[in-house]
Design a protein around this motif. Structure first.
Motif: not given
Length: 363
Positions: A101-106, A108-113, A132-138, A168-171
């Motif tokens: 589980l990757m967590t991205l705060p609101a 930070a912009a969405s990031v593609v892993v 390939e997985t997109t981690v959405a903002s927040g 990974i930027a923002g995670v």
């Protein structure tokens, strides 16, 4: 019946006996009896050399004949050929699979892993992202991973924290999900491989029989399988699976088995497969034994563990068999199994596992 292989001394004696019974004619026409028992004679040397060579021939013939049977062939002998003949390749070492589980705060912009993004715990082994997985903002997003090395070293417990080798930027957090990362295993044990080959011999492909589904599912990594026809009506097949150690498969392991089963090379036409994890039902046992000693308790626990390990998915626990398992311990003169007090039935998707043993004083 096992063929008795004579020892070299016996073969040498046969050689000597034959010479004694078959004299040779000398140049002067007389008959000469050759004695292979005479110390230091040429005949004795010939008898010894012949005996040693023939003993080797006996062993070679015996071993070769054993290799011709799948039941006795060896890993470095003809067992691989039996496997090829019966389309039962050895299961290679497996890499653990699961999800993090990757967590991205609101903020930070969405990031593609990307695929093959490398994660690690302490740097000794890594886990690679497999899709390939997109981690959405927040958001907290599930990302599939696989260990870079085979074997149980790639297994991780739920909640284990990892870090990205390339940030990974923002995670802000990467943790193993509730199912854990599981399924890492060494190459299939020889006897397990042999058992699957023998199963293929005894139950050749039948276009979608119970044996077919059991064979395919075990080849995909499951250790226990229960095939239930018409699970959700006509044309459906329920396949309930459990993994080594009598544990339920993780979501990732189920997906891996499912991909194997629906491969076009083995998929049965018009058969809709429903793959299900076994529900592990823990059964505590309360009993008393006489004499109640530390040694007897240990032996009884081993006997009960062996009994439960022999149960498959859907197999009932029989009270009489529990008592028989306890009674099989040589040092126990009498026993009483109080819990369970009767037979315990299991549904088609349930598998019994031994829980806690409670010891009661003998009355």
């Amino acid at each position: 019946m096992t063929l008795a292989i004579p020892v070299p001394a016996t073969i040498a004696q046969r050689f000597a006996a034959w010479l004694a019974q078959n004299p040779v004619q000398a140049d002067d026409g007389s008959l000469v009896t050759l004695d292979a028992n005479a110390p230091g004679s040429l005949e004795q040397v010939l008898a010894g050399v012949t005996a040693l060579e023939m003993a080797g021939v006996y062993r070679y013939v015996r071993d070769y004949c054993l290799e011709l049977m799948a039941t006795t062939a060896t890993e470095n002998g003809l067992l691989p050929q039996h496997a090829i003949q019966w389309s039962t390749p050895r299961i290679p070492a497996q890499a653990a699979v699961g999800n993090v589980l990757m967590t991205l705060p609101a903020t930070a912009a969405s990031v593609v892993v990307p695929i093959n993004q490398t994660l690690t715990v302490d740097g000794s082994i890594s886990w690679l992202v497999t899709a390939e997985t997109t981690v959405a903002s927040g958001a907290t997003t599930s990302v599939p991973v696989q260990a870079s090395a085979t074997g149980a070293t790639g297994d991780l417990a739920a909640g284990t924290s990892l870090t990205a080798v390339t940030p990974i930027a923002g995670v802000t957090a990467i943790v193993v999900d509730a199912s854990g990362i599981a399924g890492g295993a060494a190459i299939e044990a020889v006897e397990a491989w042999r058992a699957r080959i023998l199963e293929a011999v005894r139950n050749p492909p039948g276009g979608g029989t119970v044996s077919d589904y059991e064979r395919w599912t075990k080849a995909a990594g499951a250790s226990y399988v229960n095939v239930i026809g018409q699970w959700l009506g006509a044309g459906t097949v329920g396949i309930v699976v459990a993994m080594a150690g009598r544990i339920a498969p993780t979501t990732a392991e189920l997906a891996q088995i499912s991909r194997y089963l629906v491969d076009d090379s083995r998929r049965v036409v018009r058969a809709n497969i429903i793959l299900l994890p076994a529900t592990i039902v823990t059964q505590n046992v309360t009993l008393s034994i006489t004499p109640d000693t530390v040694e007897n308790r240990a032996d009884v626990q081993a006997a009960l563990a062996a009994y439960f390990n022999g149960l498959g998915i859907g197999d009932a626990i029989y009270h009489s068999q529990l008592e028989a398992a306890v009674a099989s311990v040589t040092g126990v003169t009498s026993n009483l199994v109080l819990v369970p007090a009767a037979n315990v039935s299991m549904a088609g998707n349930q598998m019994a596992a031994l829980g806690t043993i409670l010891w009661q004083a003998s009355s």
